[in-house]
Design a protein around this motif. Structure first.
Motif, PDB file in Angstrom:
ATOM      1  N   ALA A 138      -6.996 -36.054 -41.280  1.00 31.46           N
ATOM      2  CA  ALA A 138      -6.901 -35.400 -39.965  1.00 31.46           C
ATOM      3  C   ALA A 138      -5.720 -35.957 -39.167  1.00 31.46           C
ATOM      4  N   ASP A 139      -5.165 -35.102 -38.316  1.00 27.06           N
ATOM      5  CA  ASP A 139      -4.064 -35.518 -37.423  1.00 27.06           C
ATOM      6  C   ASP A 139      -4.596 -36.575 -36.472  1.00 27.06           C
ATOM      7  N   PRO A 140      -3.940 -37.746 -36.383  1.00 25.07           N
ATOM      8  CA  PRO A 140      -4.419 -38.805 -35.487  1.00 25.07           C
ATOM      9  C   PRO A 140      -4.538 -38.328 -34.041  1.00 25.07           C
ATOM     10  N   LEU A 141      -3.631 -37.437 -33.624  1.00 19.15           N
ATOM     11  CA  LEU A 141      -3.690 -36.945 -32.239  1.00 19.15           C
ATOM     12  C   LEU A 141      -4.951 -36.111 -32.023  1.00 19.15           C
ATOM     13  N   ASP A 142      -5.302 -35.260 -33.025  1.00 18.81           N
ATOM     14  CA  ASP A 142      -6.523 -34.466 -32.901  1.00 18.81           C
ATOM     15  C   ASP A 142      -7.756 -35.371 -32.881  1.00 18.81           C
ATOM     16  N   VAL A 143      -7.759 -36.426 -33.735  1.00 22.94           N
ATOM     17  CA  VAL A 143      -8.900 -37.345 -33.785  1.00 22.94           C
ATOM     18  C   VAL A 143      -9.050 -38.065 -32.454  1.00 22.94           C
ATOM     19  N   ALA A 144      -7.930 -38.546 -31.878  1.00 21.21           N
ATOM     20  CA  ALA A 144      -7.991 -39.272 -30.611  1.00 21.21           C
ATOM     21  C   ALA A 144      -8.456 -38.366 -29.486  1.00 21.21           C
ATOM     22  N   ALA A 145      -7.955 -37.111 -29.453  1.00 20.24           N
ATOM     23  CA  ALA A 145      -8.344 -36.184 -28.386  1.00 20.24           C
ATOM     24  C   ALA A 145      -9.838 -35.869 -28.489  1.00 20.24           C
ATOM     25  N   ALA A 146     -10.321 -35.630 -29.727  1.00 23.65           N
ATOM     26  CA  ALA A 146     -11.744 -35.333 -29.900  1.00 23.65           C
ATOM     27  C   ALA A 146     -12.591 -36.537 -29.506  1.00 23.65           C
ATOM     28  N   ALA A 147     -12.145 -37.765 -29.858  1.00 24.53           N
ATOM     29  CA  ALA A 147     -12.893 -38.969 -29.491  1.00 24.53           C
ATOM     30  C   ALA A 147     -12.941 -39.148 -27.990  1.00 24.53           C
ATOM     31  N   TYR A 148     -11.808 -38.796 -27.300  1.00 26.25           N
ATOM     32  CA  TYR A 148     -11.771 -38.933 -25.837  1.00 26.25           C
ATOM     33  C   TYR A 148     -12.770 -37.981 -25.187  1.00 26.25           C
ATOM     34  N   VAL A 149     -12.934 -36.777 -25.756  1.00 19.77           N
ATOM     35  CA  VAL A 149     -13.847 -35.790 -25.158  1.00 19.77           C
ATOM     36  C   VAL A 149     -15.293 -36.132 -25.500  1.00 19.77           C
ATOM     37  N   LEU A 150     -15.568 -36.499 -26.792  1.00 15.91           N
ATOM     38  CA  LEU A 150     -16.948 -36.728 -27.222  1.00 15.91           C
ATOM     39  C   LEU A 150     -17.457 -38.129 -26.853  1.00 15.91           C
ATOM     40  N   ARG A 151     -16.516 -39.098 -26.696  1.00 15.13           N
ATOM     41  CA  ARG A 151     -16.849 -40.480 -26.327  1.00 15.13           C
ATOM     42  C   ARG A 151     -17.858 -41.130 -27.299  1.00 15.13           C
ATOM     43  N   PRO A 152     -17.609 -41.102 -28.624  1.00 18.93           N
ATOM     44  CA  PRO A 152     -18.469 -41.853 -29.538  1.00 18.93           C
ATOM     45  C   PRO A 152     -18.163 -43.344 -29.400  1.00 18.93           C
ATOM     46  N   ALA A 153     -18.944 -44.170 -30.013  1.00 18.90           N
ATOM     47  CA  ALA A 153     -18.688 -45.614 -29.972  1.00 18.90           C
ATOM     48  C   ALA A 153     -17.337 -45.902 -30.623  1.00 18.90           C
ATOM     49  N   GLY A 154     -16.498 -46.690 -29.949  1.00 19.59           N
ATOM     50  CA  GLY A 154     -15.177 -47.065 -30.464  1.00 19.59           C
ATOM     51  C   GLY A 154     -14.103 -46.032 -30.196  1.00 19.59           C
ATOM     52  N   TRP A 155     -14.331 -45.088 -29.282  1.00 21.30           N
ATOM     53  CA  TRP A 155     -13.340 -44.033 -29.006  1.00 21.30           C
ATOM     54  C   TRP A 155     -12.060 -44.594 -28.407  1.00 21.30           C
ATOM     55  N   VAL A 156     -12.167 -45.724 -27.681  1.00 27.60           N
ATOM     56  CA  VAL A 156     -10.965 -46.311 -27.067  1.00 27.60           C
ATOM     57  C   VAL A 156      -9.997 -46.759 -28.158  1.00 27.60           C
ATOM     58  N   LYS A 157     -10.536 -47.371 -29.224  1.00 25.17           N
ATOM     59  CA  LYS A 157      -9.657 -47.817 -30.313  1.00 25.17           C
ATOM     60  C   LYS A 157      -8.963 -46.635 -30.974  1.00 25.17           C
ATOM     61  N   LEU A 158      -9.727 -45.541 -31.144  1.00 23.11           N
ATOM     62  CA  LEU A 158      -9.130 -44.354 -31.766  1.00 23.11           C
ATOM     63  C   LEU A 158      -7.981 -43.795 -30.914  1.00 23.11           C
ATOM     64  N   ALA A 159      -8.192 -43.705 -29.608  1.00 20.00           N
ATOM     65  CA  ALA A 159      -7.148 -43.181 -28.726  1.00 20.00           C
ATOM     66  C   ALA A 159      -5.927 -44.075 -28.719  1.00 20.00           C
ATOM     67  N   THR A 160      -6.187 -45.428 -28.686  1.00 24.11           N
ATOM     68  CA  THR A 160      -5.055 -46.366 -28.667  1.00 24.11           C
ATOM     69  C   THR A 160      -4.287 -46.296 -29.985  1.00 24.11           C
ATOM     70  N   ALA A 161      -5.022 -46.239 -31.101  1.00 23.13           N
ATOM     71  CA  ALA A 161      -4.359 -46.175 -32.409  1.00 23.13           C
ATOM     72  C   ALA A 161      -3.536 -44.901 -32.535  1.00 23.13           C
TER      73      ALA A 161
END
Length: 447
Positions: free
Chosen positions: A106-129
């Protein structure tokens, strides 16, 4: 059913970013909100976003991006609703994030955006990465572009050096060619100087011969002048005869012949006996028709003044128009603006021309009405009434000057009456024998 905005201690809602979202992630987040926005009812939207409910997704992302990002950050219930719409649209990515193992492809940008919206555990690391990955990709892309630009500049430099070398060789060859041409021109110049000297010697010789011929020619000229005077005398006689023949051939077609004929017609109207004796035909051309103008189509006047009538008495105009071959020239706008200035110009012209047509029918006099053409924005579509000649002055010529041309065109002795209150016009036409009449007098006579 009641929806809650909060979450448990391990669902990721308590995590907070310590830096702004990368631009790429923020754009993907806004796109996710814009896509889920249209599936929500107006009541489910935050108040500040309801004004964008009817916008198209692309237009909504463009104009309401900042407002949607702020609402997503500050309104947990709105974020939860958008997250549900995202799960319906992309269930596989949402399930992978919930399980803590995003898809590797998956595109890292799509993963980070989805994590920011859904807020699963560890979403901050995904957005930063994702932000670091985006910066690294941008740096690599910029590095590749810099290398390509450097290679291009090196190629251009090599090409410029080759071109400079070739141009230098060409200029050297041109210089050698110019030097050879200069030497050739020097040789030709020396040869031309020699030719000039020879020509000067020949010129001196020719001048001597010319002086000798000139003396001989002078004697011949004297004899020729005598013969020329004799021939000029004969030529003058022949030209006089030719001019007499031409005058006879023209048969009165010139303007002067027309003026004489018109004056004769004037005398014939006054003396019927002379008309019968001379048997002259009536005149078909009037002098006023020779004046260049834009068409929309005298018992002397001084004798009338001595008849004990007031200058303001309309009867004086009747007496003037009763003279044989009388010609009434009317300064159109001067008369209409004296009598009915409040009317539009078109209606002023129509009213005056209708009254002049009746006057011409009553008196039988020739009537010419002159208007100033400078006030016209376009040609006037006007059918002149019966018995009235209508003229407009050409551009650059005033109606006053056209009136003076009409008066000067008439032969001396013909009664010409000019209706105008303009003092300059009255003084000018009086000097050439015409009779001025005030506009008010004409208006009284017409009414």
């Amino acid at each position: 059913m009641v929806e809650t905005a909060g979450g448990g201690p391990d669902d990721g809602t308590a995590e907070v970013l310590d830096r702004p979202l990368p631009d790429g992630v923020r754009r993907r987040v806004v796109q996710i909100v814009s896509d889920g926005f249209g599936a929500l009812t107006l009541a489910e939207l935050p108040p500040q976003l309801r004004q964008y409910a009817r916008f198209a997704p692309q237009r909504r992302a463009k104009f309401a991006g900042n407002a949607m990002a702020a609402a997503l950050e500050t309104d947990p219930l709105f974020r939860q609703r958008i997250g549900e719409k995202f799960k319906e649209a992309q269930p596989e990515l949402a399930d992978a994030l919930d399980s803590g193992s995003p898809p590797p492809a998956a595109d890292p940008l799509d993963v980070a955006a989805a994590a920011y919206v859904l807020r699963p555990a560890g979403w901050v690391k995904l957005a930063t990465a994702a932000g670091e990955e985006a910066l690294r990709a941008d740096a690599e892309r910029a590095d590749e572009e810099s290398r390509a630009e450097l290679e291009r500049l090196r190629a251009e430099l090599a090409q410029a050096r080759d071109h400079t070398r070739a141009e230098t060789e060409r200029l050297r060859a041109d210089l050698e060619s110019v030097k050879r041409e200069a030497e050739t021109l020097h040789r030709k110049l020396r040869s031309a100087f020699s030719d000039v000297k020879r020509g000067e010697a020949a010129l001196r010789k020719a001048r001597g011969e010319i002086d000798a011929v000139r003396g001989e020619a002078q004697a011949q000229v004297s004899a020729a002048e005598s013969e020329s005077r004799r021939l000029k005398a004969r030529l003058g006689e022949a030209e006089a005869a030719l001019e007499a023949t031409r005058r006879a051939a023209r048969e009165g077609r010139s303007v002067e012949d027309m003026r004489v004929r018109l004056l004769l017609d004037t005398l014939l109207d006054a003396t019927q006996g002379l008309r019968r004796e001379l048997a002259l035909p009536p005149v078909s051309v009037r002098p006023a028709e020779t004046v260049d103008a834009v068409e929309p189509g005298r018992m002397t006047p001084k004798d009338i003044a001595a008849r004990a009538l007031s200058e303001n008495d309309p009867a004086i105009l009747d007496q003037l128009l009763a003279l044989p071959q009388a010609h009434l020239v009317v300064d159109g706008y001067n008369v209409t603006k004296t009598g009915y200035p409040q009317m539009p110009l078109e209606k002023q012209r129509l009213r005056l021309l209708g009254q002049l047509s009746a006057l011409a029918a009553q008196t039988g006099a020739e009537v010419t009405c002159v208007f100033d053409g400078a006030e016209l924005a376009a040609p006037v579509l006007l059918a002149p009434p019966r018995g009235v000649r209508v003229l407009f002055s050409k551009p650059g010529v005033t109606a006053d000057e056209l009136i003076r041309q009409l008066v000067r065109a008439e032969p001396p002795g013909r009664p010409v009456i000019v209706a105008s209150t303009d003092r300059e016009v009255a003084d000018g036409i009086a000097k050439v024998g015409a009779r001025p009449v005030a506009s008010a007098v004409l208006l009284k006579r017409l009414s």
